[in-house]
Structure formats: C-alpha cells, structure tokens
Design a protein around this motif. Structure first.
Motif, short mmCIF file in Angstrom:
data_model
loop_
_atom_site.label_atom_id
_atom_site.label_comp_id
_atom_site.label_asym_id
_atom_site.label_seq_id
_atom_site.Cartn_x
_atom_site.Cartn_y
_atom_site.Cartn_z
N TRP A 37 -5.91 13.98 33.84
CA TRP A 37 -6.26 14.35 34.95
C TRP A 37 -5.00 14.16 35.82
O TRP A 37 -4.27 12.89 35.74
CB TRP A 37 -7.31 13.61 35.84
N SER A 38 -4.63 15.15 36.77
CA SER A 38 -3.62 15.16 37.57
C SER A 38 -3.87 14.25 38.88
O SER A 38 -5.08 14.09 39.25
CB SER A 38 -3.18 16.44 37.99
N GLY A 39 -2.91 13.65 39.38
CA GLY A 39 -3.08 13.01 40.75
C GLY A 39 -3.87 13.74 41.86
O GLY A 39 -4.76 13.31 42.32
N ARG A 43 -5.78 16.18 41.37
CA ARG A 43 -7.35 16.45 40.91
C ARG A 43 -8.11 15.00 41.29
O ARG A 43 -9.34 15.27 41.90
CB ARG A 43 -7.53 16.60 39.32
#
Ligand SMILES: Nc1ncnc2c1ncn2[C@@H]1O[C@H](COP(=O)(O)OP(=O)(O)OP(=O)(O)O)[C@@H](O)[C@H]1O
Ligand SMILES: [Mg+2]
Lengths: 242, 371
Positions: B283-285, B287
């Motif tokens: 997961w990206s920041g 998100r």
C-alpha cells in the motif's frame, strides 16, 4: 549463472544512532527461481537483510538491485513492494477483522483490479494453499498453520516474482512446518518463484538449493545442496568466505 | 471486498467509540440545523408580514433595533399615502400583548377604512367598522387558541373586545394574532398619533423599487423593506441570529474536529502494526491517507445525516410552545441542510488531516515492529 535476479552489495545497517549494527557489509546474490535459505544465530541480521530486500527499510550503505530496480532511489518503493515482493512473516500479520478471503485481497488494491477479479483471484489462491473451505474464517478462528497459509496466499496475491519468508515455520510444530515447506516448494516449481527463506531450523534449510550462513551482519559461507547424484554427507558442500 | 467495505469494517470494530464520536458530531449538527431552520422560519414569517395584504414593501423607522420598537408619525404615513406613485398605504400599529399561554401575542391596529381595502380572507363575521372601538377580528389560529368565535368577548391588555370576525392570513404573525381599530391599539400602547409601519402598494406603472428609493430619499427617518434581506434596516434581530448561526457552526466544527481527531489518532495508533502490514504488502502512503480520511468522512457524514434528522425533530418540538408557534414556522431550506453536511465534511477533513498524515509517515519497518 546468468545475471542474478537479486544482487545486494556491501549492505550496512545500524540502529539506534549506530549503537546496534545489524549488517556490516553483507553481500548476496540470488538467481531467478532459486530457493535460498538464510541461517545464522539470533541477532545476526537475517531479518534486517530481508527487510532491506523488501524495501521496508533503507540500508545505510551498499546497494540492492532487483531485476532492473535500484532500491536506494527511495521512490516507487510501495509499487515495488506491491508488484515484485511477496512477504511471509513469522507471525502471519493478518488483519484480524478481515476474513481469510478478504485478507488475501488486501494487496490487490494497489493493482487496480475490479472487485470481482480480486475475489476470484483470492479464491484461487486460497484453494492453492488448501484453504478453499475456510474463506469466511477470520484469523482468530484459524490454526497457526492455517494462518501461515493464508499469509502465503496473501504474499502471492499480486503474483510477485519473489517470495520472502522470515521464519514462516518458526511458530509451527514440525508437521505443519513441513506442510508449509511443501507448499513453498510446489509454488516455486509451478510458478517459477524465487524464494528467500530465513530459518533457524537445519532441516528446513536443507530443503533449499543453497544455504547462506550469516554471522554478525556478514556473509559467513554458502553451501549448495547436493546434486541429485549420491555424494558423501557434507562432501558436496562448497565453502566460500564471506 | 471493496475499499469502502474495508473502511466500514474498520469503523465497526470500535462500535462504541465510533458511535460516541458520531453522537458528539450529530449533536453539534442538530444545533446547526435547528437554529438554521428557526432563523429561516423567522425570516420567512417576517417577510410574509412585510408583504402582508399584497404590499410591495413596508416602511418603518430607520435604525429601530426591533420592528416592534419602530415608530412613525402618522403625518409621515399621510405623506406617503399622498404620493402619486403610491396606490395604497396601509398604516399598522404592532403591539405585543401578553395573553395567557402566549406572551408574544400580536395585536395589530388598522384603520377600519384602510382595512377594507386589504385583501383578507374572512372565515366568519365581518371586518372592523369605524363606529366600534372595541371590535376585534381574530386570526384563525388565535381564534382556535382562545376558543372564541364571532359574538364572543375576549380580554386583551385589560380591555374587553367583541369578536366581530375571524380571518385567515398567509403570514403567521397575523394568523396567530388579532386586528383591532388603530385608535384603540394606540390608546393601549399610550402612543397616540404614531404607527409602527406602513404597508405600501406602488401605483401603476408598478416599479416598487423606484418608489421605495424615492421615499427613502425624501424621508431620511424611514427605511423601506421589500424582503428579508433588507430587514436589518429596521431590526437587528437577524444580524444577531445570523451571527449566532455562524458561531454555532464554527463551534460545532471546532468541537467536532477535535473529537474526530482524537478518535482517529487513537484508531491509527492502535492499528500501527496493521498499517505497517498494509505498507509491507505494497500500500502506498496516499492510499493509507485515503483510508483514514474515508473512515473519518464516513463517520462524519453519517453523523451529519443523523444530526439533520434530530435537528428537524428539535425544530418541530419548539412548536409545542404556543408562544413560539404563533410567530414562527421553522423553514427547511436546502441551505440549512447544505450547511449541516458542510460542517460534517469540514469536521471530517480537519479531524483526519493530522492522523492520516501521521499514519502515512510511519516507516513500514517501525510500524511492523510496534508492539
Ligand atoms: N528497528 C530496530 N531498532 C533497533 N534495533 C534493531 C532494529 N531491527 C533490528 N535491530 C537489531 O539489529 C540486530 C539484527 O536484527 P535482526 O532482526 O536482523 O536479527 P535476526 O538475525 O533476524 O535475529 P532472529 O533470528 O532473532 O530473528 C539485532 O541486534 C536487533 O536487535
Ligand atoms: Mg529475525
């Protein structure tokens, strides 16, 4: 051996302002589809090495190349984690409020798959790890081995080329542990995965293509598994200084 | 599982905390909605009074703090009536009478002759006549409240009136009030020769704005009011109410945002390890930020909807008090609901800002190691 898939050079990593040194110039090369076991005493930096390869942390020094990715760049790391790395933790680390099926879907949000496709894919993966009938169970309702298998299914969610496993059998009895290993082996064969596994267990390590020994944050030596031709115990092992 | 499904799951895990946070925001929004509806209702009833009897505008004393304190010399009223661009000028004296059950009963004094010209729907009896100073016409609501009909006697401000007619008016003020001869009401108020205001109908070709401007130019002591937005010229009540509305909204935002921030910080803190897992699986920041913000938004928008429901209910309950229902029907304008939802959204965003950034800034490794 052609160009290795993973190439780590001179990795250094210290914690707590340099007071704890976890890695002091560790080197590692892993070929595509290879199954490598990393062994060594507690605190020698095995997990730290795995975390650096997974881009969960940055080395103080040294570089890591995975395929065409140079990891130090610091950018697109979550994308790299989502698409290239499947991580299996010692303590499964599943989300307790989600069912097995939902846990497997969590990484897929980064892929932009549709809802149906996510679910279908998660179903197939759970069936693959032999938990097709436990889709609706939440982690607290599963046994340790079952949780670990859900963890493996989740690691495979985005179809990564590399699977990193940090003592995946550490908390299991030997029978469940060996089932997990069978599963990893099958996956590697069928999916062409490259597997790096950290373990304390010599029996587990013996199933790898190669055993990498670490001591004090450095490479101590490597042993290749005996070729299929029968050779004397230990005689087929090669040593190389770290 | 969808992203929103995940968010619901997260909120549902801490049911009690989620519910309490929502309740706090909902109460704030209830206040916003109830006060907003009451203010809008007051505006509507005052503007209905401004336009009572088909008037184009109302003339009253400039700078009066409240319309009921406005006084105009009858002479001024005559001057307005005599203008060629004015078709009809109806003088009215507004007296607030204290009756049992309603301390804000509107007793309106009209000149019987001028009243004849007013388009007023009579339900029973007849209008005032010049020869009966004790005649009284009751609005339909007031008649019901007094339980009085034509021919009955009613005591108001220490005087006995004879009910000669019952009328229905479009505005709450007159419908819940009564009409008596102008002279009588002036006597009761001990203010002879003055009236409160004058209802004006412009002459043909009808251009009320120009007539109003001309009157204001000629008579500096008066103000003309054509609608609720001009009401502040003669009544500071709305300015005070508007300020109160703004203050309550800001207060609701402030208190709500602190509550949400507290809840979201706790929730992020408890889930540190889970957030580490999310980051570890890719997961990206942004998100993670989206997840926390969406949780907060869902919580606050739901709270806003509950608050709107409670606010409508509260503003209805106010009507149980007859004194209030006599001059006010809460108005549910879209603007009030929009304001409520806006308060909810602002609370959600302000409350989630810091916690979500904090969650996204966590290093995946530290989060995973967190016990
Ligand atoms: N985030 C951290 N903060 C402080 N010290 C750390 C951190 N991560 C690792 N260490 C320290 O670095 C050293 C190496 O840790 P690491 O977890 O890599 O060892 P390991 O080989 O995996 O050990 P084990 O077999 O017990 O899991 C240890 O001394 C550990 O305490
Ligand atoms: Mg370890």
């Amino acid at each position: 051996m052609s160009e290795p898939l993973i190439q780590a050079r001179g990795l250094e990593k210290a914690f707590e302002k340099g007071r704890i040194v976890a890695l002091r110039g560790m080197d590692l090369e892993v070929a595509e589809r290879e199954f490598v076991a990393i062994v060594g005493p507690s605190g020698c930096g095995k997990s730290t090495l795995l975390h650096l390869i997974a881009a969960l942390d940055k080395p103080d020094n040294g570089r890591i190349r995975v395929g065409e990715h140079e990891l130090e760049s610091g950018r697109h790391l979550s994308r790299y984690r989502a698409r290239h790395i499947g991580m299996v933790f010692q303590l499964h680390n599943l989300l307790p409020s989600l069912t097995a099926l939902e846990n497997v879907q969590v990484p897929m949000f980064e892929l932009g798959l549709g809802r149906r496709e996510r679910k279908e894919r998660a179903r197939r993966l759970l069936a693959l790890v032999g938990l097709g009938d436990r889709e609706g169970s939440r982690p607290p309702e599963l046994s340790g081995g079952e949780r670990q298998r859900v963890g493996i299914a989740r690691a495979l969610a985005n179809d990564p080329p590399i699977l990193l496993a940090d003592e995946p059998t550490g908390s299991l009895d030997s029978e469940s542990g060996s089932r997990i290993l069978d599963l990893l082996e099958t996956l590697r064969r069928e999916r062409g995965l490259t597997v790096i596994l950290v373990t304390h267990d010599a029996e587990v390590a013996a199933r790898a293509d190669r055993i990498v020994r670490m001591l004090d944050g450095r490479l101590l030596g490597e042993e290749w598994a005996p070729r299929p031709e029968p050779v004397g115990a230990g005689a087929g092992a090669q040593q190389s200084a770290g | 599982m969808t992203f929103s499904g995940l968010i619901l799951r997260n909120l549902f895990r801490q049911r009690t905390r989620t519910a309490l946070t929502m309740l706090g925001i909902a109460i704030g929004i209830t206040t916003v909605v109830a006060l907003g509806a009451v203010t809008a209702g007051l505006r509507a009833s005052s503007s209905a009074f401004v336009k009572a009897g088909g008037a184009d505008f109302l003339v009253a004393q400039r700078g009066a703090s409240d319309l009921s304190f406005s006084t105009l010399d009858e002479q001024v009223a005559d001057q307005i009536a005599a203008r060629p661009d004015v078709e009809r000028a109806t003088r009215v004296f507004l007296e607030v009478a204290d009756t049992p059950g309603n301390p804000f009963f509107f007793l309106l004094g009209y000149d019987p002759g001028e009243l004849m010209q007013e388009p007023l729907r009579m339900l029973a009896g007849e209008r005032l006549s010049a020869d009966r100073p004790d005649a009284l016409m009751l609005g339909s609501e007031a008649a019901a409240a007094f339980g009085a009909g034509v021919g009955d006697e009613v005591r108001l401000e220490g005087r006995t009136f004879h009910v000669v007619g019952i009328y229905a008016a479009d505005d709450d003020w007159r419908d819940a009030g009564a009409i008596a001869p102008l002279r009588t009401v002036q006597e009761i108020a001990r203010k002879p020769d003055v009236v409160t205001a004058v209802h004006v109908v412009a002459a043909r070709p009808r251009d009320p704005d120009r007539v109003a401007a001309a009157i204001e130019a000629e008579l500096p002591e008066v103000a003309t009011i054509a609608g609720p937005e001009e009401y502040g010229k003669v009544d500071q009540g709305f300015e005070i109410l508007d300020a109160a509305n703004l203050a309550i909204s800001l207060l609701a935002v402030g208190i709500g945002a602190i509550g949400v921030m507290n809840t979201m910080i706790m929730s992020v803190f408890e889930r540190t390890r889970e957030i580490g897992v999310l980051r570890a699986v890719g997961w990206s920041g942004p998100r993670v930020v989206r997840m926390v913000v969406a949780e907060s938004l869902f919580l606050c928008v739901l709270a806003a909807l509950i608050g709107i429901g409670l606010g409508v209910l509260a503003s209805r309950l106010v009507l149980v008090v007859p004194a209030v229902s006599s001059f006010l029907t809460p108005a549910y304008e879209p603007a009030v609901f929009l304001r409520a939802v806006a308060v909810g959204v602002v609370v959600a965003l302000v409350g989630a800002l810091y916690p979500s950034i904090r969650a996204a800034r966590l290093s995946p490794m530290e989060a995973l190691r967190y016990e």
